[in-house]
Design a protein around this motif. Structure first.
Motif, PDB file in Angstrom:
ATOM      1  N   PHE B 174       0.787  -1.249   0.111  1.00 30.83           N
ATOM      2  CA  PHE B 174      -0.058  -0.142   0.075  1.00 30.83           C
ATOM      3  C   PHE B 174       0.777   1.400  -0.082  1.00 30.83           C
ATOM      4  O   PHE B 174       0.529   2.001  -0.871  1.00 30.83           O
ATOM      5  CB  PHE B 174      -1.047  -0.027   1.158  1.00 30.83           C
ATOM      6  N   VAL B 175       1.953   1.444   0.741  1.00 31.27           N
ATOM      7  CA  VAL B 175       2.475   2.481   0.902  1.00 31.27           C
ATOM      8  C   VAL B 175       3.443   2.858  -0.332  1.00 31.27           C
ATOM      9  O   VAL B 175       3.553   3.724  -0.769  1.00 31.27           O
ATOM     10  CB  VAL B 175       3.411   2.311   2.078  1.00 31.27           C
ATOM     11  N   ARG B 178       1.409   4.064  -2.961  1.00 32.62           N
ATOM     12  CA  ARG B 178       0.795   5.565  -2.668  1.00 32.62           C
ATOM     13  C   ARG B 178       1.896   6.406  -3.196  1.00 32.62           C
ATOM     14  O   ARG B 178       1.838   7.647  -3.620  1.00 32.62           O
ATOM     15  CB  ARG B 178       0.894   5.595  -1.139  1.00 32.62           C
ATOM     16  N   VAL B 179       3.393   6.089  -3.265  1.00 33.90           N
ATOM     17  CA  VAL B 179       4.178   6.844  -3.634  1.00 33.90           C
ATOM     18  C   VAL B 179       3.839   7.146  -5.362  1.00 33.90           C
ATOM     19  O   VAL B 179       3.814   8.330  -5.795  1.00 33.90           O
ATOM     20  CB  VAL B 179       5.555   6.129  -3.738  1.00 33.90           C
ATOM     21  N   TRP B 182       0.773   9.262  -5.629  1.00 35.07           N
ATOM     22  CA  TRP B 182       1.141  10.946  -5.673  1.00 35.07           C
ATOM     23  C   TRP B 182       1.602  11.497  -6.968  1.00 35.07           C
ATOM     24  O   TRP B 182       1.274  12.454  -7.618  1.00 35.07           O
ATOM     25  CB  TRP B 182       2.388  10.987  -4.695  1.00 35.07           C
ATOM     26  N   MET B 185      -1.701  11.766  -8.963  1.00 36.51           N
ATOM     27  CA  MET B 185      -2.567  12.903  -8.584  1.00 36.51           C
ATOM     28  C   MET B 185      -2.005  14.302  -9.172  1.00 36.51           C
ATOM     29  O   MET B 185      -2.489  14.945  -9.565  1.00 36.51           O
ATOM     30  CB  MET B 185      -2.375  13.136  -6.914  1.00 36.51           C
ATOM     31  N   VAL B 186      -0.560  14.548  -8.974  1.00 38.46           N
ATOM     32  CA  VAL B 186       0.175  15.377  -9.723  1.00 38.46           C
ATOM     33  C   VAL B 186      -0.269  15.536 -11.097  1.00 38.46           C
ATOM     34  O   VAL B 186      -0.524  16.760 -11.656  1.00 38.46           O
ATOM     35  CB  VAL B 186       1.808  15.568  -9.465  1.00 38.46           C
TER      36      VAL B 186
ATOM     37  N   VAL C 422      -0.034  12.547   1.324  1.00 41.54           N
ATOM     38  CA  VAL C 422      -0.785  11.276   1.284  1.00 41.54           C
ATOM     39  C   VAL C 422       0.085  10.042   1.457  1.00 41.54           C
ATOM     40  O   VAL C 422      -0.706   8.874   1.808  1.00 41.54           O
ATOM     41  CB  VAL C 422      -1.569  11.177  -0.003  1.00 41.54           C
ATOM     42  N   ILE C 423       1.279   9.922   0.994  1.00 41.69           N
ATOM     43  CA  ILE C 423       1.899   8.862   1.305  1.00 41.69           C
ATOM     44  C   ILE C 423       2.299   8.805   2.754  1.00 41.69           C
ATOM     45  O   ILE C 423       2.175   7.568   3.269  1.00 41.69           O
ATOM     46  CB  ILE C 423       3.634   9.069   0.600  1.00 41.69           C
ATOM     47  N   ALA C 426      -0.723   7.200   4.596  1.00 43.25           N
ATOM     48  CA  ALA C 426      -0.635   5.784   4.729  1.00 43.25           C
ATOM     49  C   ALA C 426       0.115   5.041   5.505  1.00 43.25           C
ATOM     50  O   ALA C 426       0.061   4.344   6.185  1.00 43.25           O
ATOM     51  CB  ALA C 426      -0.504   5.196   3.343  1.00 43.25           C
ATOM     52  N   LEU C 430      -1.284   2.811   8.617  1.00 47.21           N
ATOM     53  CA  LEU C 430      -1.155   1.437   8.283  1.00 47.21           C
ATOM     54  C   LEU C 430      -0.171   0.854   9.156  1.00 47.21           C
ATOM     55  O   LEU C 430      -0.344  -0.448   9.737  1.00 47.21           O
ATOM     56  CB  LEU C 430      -0.714   1.222   6.870  1.00 47.21           C
TER      57      LEU C 430
END
Lengths: 108, 636, 521
Positions: B174-175, B178-179, B182, B185-186, C422-423, C426, C430
């Motif tokens: 997950f983490v 998430r990178v 990002w 999103m940009v 946001v990173i 999480a 978590l």
């Protein structure tokens, strides 16, 4: 004999000087003496010295307001004596040798 | 039928909700059957939509269904809308198709697990999210699906959450994703601020029409690629995928082979016009990263001993191929390889799951061997998958890999070479895996007692729920190549089908040397694949040469462990430093003010000595000063 | 727009009445005390929902205005009004308090707890509704006293330190604001002709010299910066949140912090537009620092409640970013996120409180493997946590995304850095979830009781709102946007700020796009 008694008329200045002297004695007494009763008497002395100067000045400028103030001061002095002496006497009942320096319970 | 596009994600969502409410009551296996039915009916709807699209002319194959207005604020008007066009329906076809097969498989695989219903709960939610991702009409609906599959991946990887390794793997996935998020999103911010919309139609039209400056387009494309690197496990963000093998094998097959990891490829293809409008070096970056990742992962797969880890690194490697294709402007080849890869990789994963199931949860290949006789169907289908991935004609993988290599050659010879070496290694390590698992001597007997064997420990074939999907996928792996055969223009079915989506951006190689000599390149590809197979047989079956499996490859070039060391060591220390800074210095300043005030008041307190005579003295002094001031004021 | 029933005054005064009644009834009749508190808070909640329903969604001005002279010689009036910016904060307050009163048990001193809570509600309502500077200040300060007693009177060990710190810190900030308020009224007298503290009059008619305006803005900003809190004035927050009882933490995170951000919008941007634009870079930087710093600090916390407290610092950083980027999307997103954060972080504090009830510890190190023992509780925690992380489909994402996409247009690099938050979100959530819920439960944790019906019902309200607002935020956005646009116009017309515009949307020239609208909205 009348030559010797060519004393001047007491002017209001004399009263003011007397008042100043009394005030001074009272102030120094407050600052120097340690017995609370004596300090109180000196405060009374200061108050009466102020009364004297009010009366003298009031008669000098022929304005009665000064003498009215004297009444105020007398009343205040009386009230103050009642309260203050009451406190001091009740404290002094503990030990008569207490000085003002020992009564520092109200220090911060 | 096209108006019912919304049914496609709605059916798995309904399955999710039904299992959420009634999962405990349904129990095993009804929850699994419900989930499978939902996904299968979704597949039927997709087929219906597909035929509906086919009946239209190529220009009209673009249908939008708006469900409701999602985020309307000023100039930003984002709808919850679905788009049915060739690309999205292609994706939906194999997501729901392979998804249904894997659901069926999971009924057998998860048999006896106490959290049986919960598994299907997550699986249906995943299919729903993935469908939203591919059917989205704009970047935000895709992002909804994008994060949704990320969350479901987290749930499913850490499904056996009492195992610390599974829990950690889920969090890592997950983490790391998430990178990438990002980056996506940009990209969305850039798109909106330069074009004014997040819808694909709008952005792509702007890019095609020349209204998107190259700088902006490059920015958007690169940021999308960052997102793709996260989701599709490319360097340097691939590290979550091998660890994700902690999840149950159906998860690995569905999410980490066939569907979620292809999201990045899908996204870049969807935004092909933007990539096309970027500076040329953007494509080169993508192709290079893809090629390097492919090679990197292939070298690691050579030395892995866990049956699933080999396939995991193989997935990373094949995804690299897809990005190589995209970077070379060959979107059709990328999608082609994506689809065939979905077939054979899902097959391989499910096959490995069948092996694991039959071996009573043994995953180490060194403890397997000679399983072909005991698990015939699994063995047979696995072999077909092997032939497909190795690139042996006429299996599916050969055609798609050849297509990718062809376009790679036309773009950049060095990258083509890297791709060829990777293909060689792919054939090599996959053959190695097949030999170690299915051929040779049975090594599982020696370890049976070590594992505390109880009862009959002989590996056995899996039940029909697990074997049927294997057979179907094997069939697809054989014929899947037919969708884009290089023989002539008329056999380029996939290219014609995808043309409305990518025609402006697809690179044309008709005039190049590569195109004219594509038969030569095809032969080279066949030779490479066969060479890899032969070499592997020589090493592992015949024992002619010693196996080369250096430790550094088994340790994945120590990249992952380096990242973990940095995060756990200096990373954690830096974070701890910030927290300590906050507690000691920032908060210390606040508390310090309190302490200072207290100290100052402690000093000031001394003025209150309690001695009346000093008070009297001060009063007297003050009176004198005041008097002096009044008197002197008149004079001075 | 005047209504016949002074609903806004009722919203503010009824809780005070409730607090008085609760105090007066003796401790022997505890059931009556609870009943009264419940009735009053539910009544206020119902009224706030009625307010929401009768709010005109395309009207950008103040509605349901109630205005009466109070101290007319100084120009202080009882002036209340609600618009798109404050509407949802009022509703949030209205529903959060009854939920806390009904759902959370303070264990001892019920009477005092409920009385303080009701007084707190009055203060918060008043702050969100006041359109008079002096009145606003009164309510702003009223909030401090009950909060002090709530933090300091229940449960935890370092509570007195935390309560005192909270009180003094916030009061110091508001001291500056008081000076600012008085100065504003006095200085504006030149332009208006008479002394008034009325917000609308001051904003529309007074114009301050550049430097004066900036100093006045700073004085207001200090008070709000402590309240939000903005780095580096944030250190009261972890202690206050951690030491407060569960109900106190929920209210503190849910509404109290929003008084600061609301203040920035209503008083900072509205009264001093030029100064706000001048202060923009500083505040944007501090906001971004808060986002990253708060998240990093949260990662390393060992106390679960403190972790959630630091996450509030990070989330509020997003809101401040949106406010000072001053674009339509970012401002709307900020207002929306104020509500969203209240719901999701409020729910998180409730959940942490439930953990404390069962295990009597907030230390992460002592919790393990809870998901095996209490799966439904874990699922609830997971949903709320995902909302806090900002997963699309849940409310946290909608607000955060609007803030970011809006801020990108006027504060590009700040937004790019802020988005890395946001990173980190999480990461810390978590990791905490893994340590607390995953893994094998040891003996102490095996007896973790599953969620009760009452707790479940309480959480369902929050989770329902989380889901609904995430998927269908349109009604909320419709009501917020007009007032936000009006505010933006005001800022643009009173300063030299140019609102960024996005390019004209052209109809895409794609092959006959055929759209079908599915029946619905």
């Amino acid at each position: 004999m009348s030559v010797m008694f060519s004393l001047a008329e007491p002017t209001s200045t004399w009263y003011l000087v007397l008042s100043a002297v009394l005030f001074g004695i009272g102030t120094i007494g407050v600052m120097v003496r340690r017995n609370p009763l004596i300090m109180f008497m000196c405060i009374e002395l200061m108050l009466n010295a102020v009364n004297l100067s009010f009366v003298a000045l009031s008669s000098q400028i022929a304005n009665i307001d000064g003498q009215v103030v004297v009444f105020f001061v007398l009343v205040v002095a009386a009230a103050e004596v009642v309260v203050g002496l009451g406190i001091i006497v009740s404290i002094m009942r503990r030990r008569t040798t207490l000085t003002v320096d020992d009564m520092s319970g109200l220090k911060g | 039928m096209l108006d019912l596009v919304w049914l496609i994600p709605a059916l798995p969502l309904a399955g999710f909700l039904l299992i959420l409410l009634f999962g405990r009551i349904l129990g095993e296996p009804r929850a699994g059957i419900l989930a499978t039915l939902m996904t299968a009916s979704s597949f039927l709807v997709v087929v219906g939509v597909y035929f509906d699209l086919l009946s239209r002319t190529a220009e009209e194959r673009h249908h939008v269904v708006t469900l409701f207005s999602w985020l309307p604020v000023g100039s930003l008007q984002v709808d919850m809308a679905l788009l049915a066009d060739p690309l999205s329906i292609t994706m939906a076809l194999f997501v729901t198709g392979i998804g249904s097969l894997i659901h069926l498989y999971a009924i057998g695989y998860m048999h006896g697990d106490p959290k049986f219903s919960k598994f299907f709960l997550y699986l249906n939610l995943f299919v729903f999210s993935m469908l939203m991702l591919v059917l989205g009409e704009n970047l935000l609906v895709t992002f909804l699906g994008w994060e949704g599959v990320g969350a479901c991946s987290y749930f499913l990887i850490s499904f056996w959450h009492t195992r610390d390794s599974a829990a950690t793997a889920g969090k890592k996935a997950f983490v790391t994703n998430r990178v990438g998020d990002w980056g996506m999103m940009v990209a969305m911010f850039l798109a909106f601020s330069s074009v004014g919309t997040l819808s694909y139609a709008g952005i792509n039209a702007a890019a095609d029409g020349g209204k998107l400056a190259a700088v902006t387009a490059t920015g958007i494309a690169m940021m999308l690629f960052v997102g793709a690197c996260g989701k599709s496990a490319q360097l340097p963000l691939y590290i979550w995928l091998p660890d994700a093998m902690e999840g149950p094998t159906p998860v690995s097959a569905l999410i980490h082979a066939a569907t979620m990891v292809t999201s990045g490829v899908f996204l870049l293809t969807r935004m092909a016009p933007v990539l096309h409008a970027s500076y040329p070096w953007a494509g080169d970056v993508i192709a290079t990263v893809g090629a390097l990742t492919a090679l990197f992962a292939a070298t690691i797969a050579v030395a892995q001993t866990d049956i699933k880890k080999v396939l995991a690194y193989s997935t990373v490697s094949q995804l690299g191929f897809m990005f190589l294709a995209i970077g070379s402007g060959a979107y059709v080849a990328a999608i082609f390889h994506m689809v065939t890869h979905a077939f054979f990789k899902a097959l391989l994963f499910l096959g490995s799951g069948s092996v694991i199931h039959g071996m009573h949860h043994e995953q180490d290949m060194r403890k397997m061997g000679a399983l072909r006789k005991l698990m015939p169907i699994t063995g047979f289908t696995f072999i077909i998958g092997w032939l497909a991935i190795a690139g042996i004609p006429p299996f599916a993988g050969f055609w798609s890999k050849d297509e990718v290599l062809l376009y790679a050659f036309a773009n950049n010879r060095l990258l083509w070479l890297i791709g060829v070496i990777t293909a060689l290694l792919t054939a090599y390590y996959m053959t190695r895996q097949v030999i170690m698992v299915f051929f040779g001597e049975a090594r599982w007997n020696d370890h049976a007692e070590e594992n505390g064997a109880h009862g009959d420990h002989t590996p056995h074939e899996s039940p029909w729920t697990m074997v049927t999907p294997l057979v179907i996928l094997a069939g697809l792996s054989i014929v899947g190549g037919a969708m884009q055969l290089p023989f002539s223009k008329s056999t380029h079915f996939l290219e014609h089908w995808l043309e409305p989506v990518v025609h402006h951006s697809e690179v044309s190689i008709s005039g190049t040397w590569a195109y004219s000599n594509k038969w030569l390149l095809l032969v080279v590809a066949i030779i490479i694949a066969v060479a890899g197979v032969v070499a592997s047989i020589a090493v592992y079956a015949k024992g002619k040469f010693k196996a080369i499996e250096p430790k550094i490859l088994a340790d994945a070039w120590r990249y992952d462990s380096a990242v973990s060391a940095i995060v756990g060591g200096p990373g954690r220390a830096a974070f701890g430093g910030v927290a300590a800074f906050d507690a000691k210095i920032v908060d210390g300043a606040v508390n310090g003010i309190g302490t200072e005030v207290r100290a100052a008041s402690g000093l000031l307190r001394k003025v209150q000595s309690g001695l009346v005579r000093s008070y009297a003295f001060v009063i007297g002094l003050g009176a004198v000063v005041l008097l002096a001031w009044f008197l002197l004021r008149g004079i001075l | 727009m005047h209504a016949s029933f002074p609903i806004l005054s009722a919203l503010v005064l009824l809780p005070i009445l409730g607090a008085i009644l609760v105090t007066v009834i003796s401790n022997k009749h505890l059931e009556y005390v609870k009943l009264i508190a419940m009735l009053f808070s539910v009544g206020v909640g119902g009224m706030s929902i009625w307010l929401l329903a009768s709010f005109h969604s395309h009207d950008s001005g103040f509605q349901f205005v109630s205005q009466h002279d109070w101290v007319s010689s100084w120009g202080i009036s009882w002036h209340l009004g609600v618009d798109g910016v404050s509407l949802f904060l009022v509703v949030l307050t209205g529903i959060l308090f009854p939920l806390v009163i009904l759902g959370v048990d303070p264990h001892h001193d019920h009477k005092r707890y409920l009385a303080w809570l009701l007084l707190l509600e009055a203060g918060v309502m008043g702050s969100f509704l006041s359109l008079d500077l002096f009145l606003f200040f009164i309510f702003f300060e009223i909030v401090l006293v009950p909060m002090y007693f709530l933090i300091g009177g229940w449960v935890y060990d370092k509570r007195v330190y935390a309560a005192t710190k909270f009180f003094l810190y916030t009061m110091l900030g508001s001291a500056f604001m008081l000076v600012g308020i008085i100065a504003t009224a006095v200085i504006a007298r030149r332009d208006i002709g008479y002394l008034t503290f009325d917000l609308v009059t001051l904003a529309e008619q007074a114009s301050f010299a550049t430097n004066t305006g900036r100093w006045l803005f700073v004085s207001f900003a200090i008070a709000f910066a402590v309240k939000v809190p903005i780095f580096p004035l944030h250190t009261w927050l972890p202690d206050a949140h951690t030491q407060a009882p569960t109900g106190g933490s929920v209210i503190l995170a849910g509404v109290l912090l929003k008084m600061g951000t609301y203040g920035f919008l209503r008083f900072g941007l509205y009264l001093f537009p030029e100064a706000a634009v001048w202060a923009k870079p500083v505040l944007l930087t501090l906001a971004v620092i808060g986002i990253i710093y708060g998240a990093i600090a949260a990662t390393m916390q060992t106390d679960l409640k403190r972790l959630v407290a630091y996450s509030s610092v990070a989330h509020l950083g997003f809101i401040v970013l949106g406010i000072f980027a001053i674009t339509s999307q970012s401002l709307t997103g900020s207002v929306m996120q104020m509500v969203n954060h209240g719901i999701s972080t409020g729910a998180l504090f409730l959940l942490v409180g439930m953990i404390y009830e069962r295990r009597h510890t907030r230390e992460i190190a002592e919790l393990r493997g809870i998901q095996s023992v209490a799966p439904i509780f874990s699922a609830a925690f997971m949903i709320v946590m995902l909302s806090s992380i900002g997963v699309p489909g849940l409310n946290g994402f909608a607000g955060e995304f609007l803030i970011l996409i809006g801020s990108f247009q006027s504060a590009r690099w700040w937004t790019i850095v802020a988005a890395t938050g946001v990173i980190l979100a999480a990461l810390y959530l978590l990791w905490a979830y893994q340590r607390v819920f995953h893994g094998e439960p040891d003996e102490a944790n095996s007896s973790f009781a599953e969620i009760t019906l009452r707790e479940g019902a309480l959480l369902m309200v929050f989770i329902g709102l989380i889901g609904f607002t995430g998927l269908y935020p349109k009604p909320m956005l419709e009501r917020i946007e007009p007032s936000v646009d009006k505010l933006m116009e005001h800022v643009v017309s009173h300063s030299d700020y140019k609102a960024p515009t996005t390019p004209e949307l052209k109809t895409p020239e794609v092959t006959t796009p055929e759209s079908t609208k599915v029946e619905g909205h």
